[in-house]
Design a protein around this motif. Structure first.
Motif, short mmCIF file in Angstrom:
data_model
loop_
_atom_site.label_atom_id
_atom_site.label_comp_id
_atom_site.label_asym_id
_atom_site.label_seq_id
_atom_site.Cartn_x
_atom_site.Cartn_y
_atom_site.Cartn_z
N ILE A 228 -6.72 -3.35 7.82
CA ILE A 228 -7.55 -3.40 6.61
C ILE A 228 -8.51 -2.20 6.61
CG2 ILE A 228 -9.42 -4.64 5.44
CD1 ILE A 228 -8.00 -7.25 6.22
N ALA A 229 -9.17 -1.97 7.74
CA ALA A 229 -10.09 -0.83 7.83
C ALA A 229 -9.36 0.48 7.57
CB ALA A 229 -10.76 -0.82 9.20
N ALA A 230 -8.17 0.63 8.16
CA ALA A 230 -7.40 1.86 7.97
C ALA A 230 -6.99 2.05 6.51
CB ALA A 230 -6.17 1.86 8.87
N LEU A 231 -6.64 0.94 5.84
CA LEU A 231 -6.27 1.03 4.43
C LEU A 231 -7.41 1.62 3.60
CD1 LEU A 231 -4.47 -2.37 3.82
CD2 LEU A 231 -3.44 -0.11 3.66
N GLN B 96 0.84 -1.20 0.00
CA GLN B 96 0.00 0.00 0.00
C GLN B 96 0.87 1.25 0.00
OE1 GLN B 96 -3.19 0.72 -0.39
NE2 GLN B 96 -2.86 2.89 0.00
N ALA B 97 1.92 1.24 0.82
CA ALA B 97 2.78 2.42 0.92
C ALA B 97 3.53 2.68 -0.39
CB ALA B 97 3.77 2.25 2.06
N LEU B 98 4.00 1.63 -1.04
CA LEU B 98 4.79 1.79 -2.26
C LEU B 98 3.95 2.13 -3.49
CD1 LEU B 98 7.33 -1.13 -1.83
CD2 LEU B 98 7.79 1.32 -1.64
N PHE B 99 2.73 1.63 -3.52
CA PHE B 99 1.91 1.78 -4.72
C PHE B 99 0.63 2.58 -4.48
CE2 PHE B 99 4.40 -2.08 -5.32
CZ PHE B 99 5.04 -1.77 -6.51
N PRO C 84 -6.38 2.25 -10.95
CA PRO C 84 -7.35 2.86 -10.04
C PRO C 84 -6.92 2.65 -8.58
CG PRO C 84 -8.27 0.85 -10.94
CD PRO C 84 -6.94 1.06 -11.62
N ALA C 85 -7.35 3.54 -7.72
CA ALA C 85 -6.90 3.57 -6.33
C ALA C 85 -7.27 2.31 -5.55
CB ALA C 85 -7.48 4.80 -5.63
N TRP C 86 -8.29 1.61 -5.97
CA TRP C 86 -8.72 0.43 -5.22
C TRP C 86 -7.78 -0.76 -5.44
CZ3 TRP C 86 -9.75 -4.01 -7.84
CH2 TRP C 86 -10.03 -3.90 -9.20
N VAL C 87 -6.98 -0.75 -6.48
CA VAL C 87 -6.12 -1.90 -6.77
C VAL C 87 -5.07 -2.12 -5.68
CG1 VAL C 87 -4.41 -2.85 -8.37
CG2 VAL C 87 -6.53 -1.85 -9.25
N ALA D 299 -6.81 -3.32 -2.56
CA ALA D 299 -7.28 -4.70 -2.65
C ALA D 299 -6.13 -5.69 -2.46
CB ALA D 299 -7.97 -4.93 -3.99
N ILE D 300 -4.99 -5.40 -3.08
CA ILE D 300 -3.84 -6.29 -2.93
C ILE D 300 -3.33 -6.28 -1.49
CG2 ILE D 300 -1.44 -6.68 -3.66
CD1 ILE D 300 -2.33 -5.63 -6.45
N ALA D 301 -3.23 -5.09 -0.90
CA ALA D 301 -2.81 -4.99 0.50
C ALA D 301 -3.79 -5.72 1.41
CB ALA D 301 -2.70 -3.52 0.91
N THR D 302 -5.08 -5.56 1.13
CA THR D 302 -6.10 -6.25 1.92
C THR D 302 -5.94 -7.76 1.82
OG1 THR D 302 -7.66 -4.44 1.66
CG2 THR D 302 -8.59 -6.60 2.18
#
Length: 104
Positions: free
Chosen positions: A95-98, A26-29, A34-37, A40-43
């Motif tokens: 996950i919620a914070a992401l 999440q931090a790197l990308f 789109p922003a959800w990608v 979603a991967i981090a989740t």
């Protein structure tokens, strides 16, 4: 008995590694479109960490119930349960914070 506790700790480290990979992704990308990608991967990685925590608890508790400890004082099922639930709750909070935090 002690080998079971070491194995449980090893699986917890693996689960925490999955959580760390999710946060790092999440931090790197974060600027990926789109922003959800990236979210979603981090989740997915954080959720895999929760799954690893849960499976580690289940397997460790199963072994504890089968073993006769003789003179070794085991960690106990309650300790395994609490550790698992605390780590899982922390990972679920990530996950919620992401999804709720605004990264800019």
């Amino acid at each position: 008995m002690l080998a079971n506790e070491r194995t449980f700790a090893g699986w917890l480290r693996t689960g925490l590694g999955c959580v760390a990979v999710g946060l790092a992704f999440q931090a790197l990308f974060e600027r990926m479109e789109p922003a959800w990608v990236p979210k979603a991967i981090a989740t997915a990685f954080v959720a895999i960490g929760i799954l690893v925590f849960t499976l580690a608890r289940r397997n460790a508790c199963t072994v504890l119930r089968r073993i006769n400890p003789h003179e070794v004082k085991p960690a106990g099922v309650l300790t395994l349960e609490l550790t698992t639930w605390i780590l899982s709750l922390g990972a679920a909070s990530l996950i919620a914070a992401l999804w709720l935090a605004r990264f800019e």
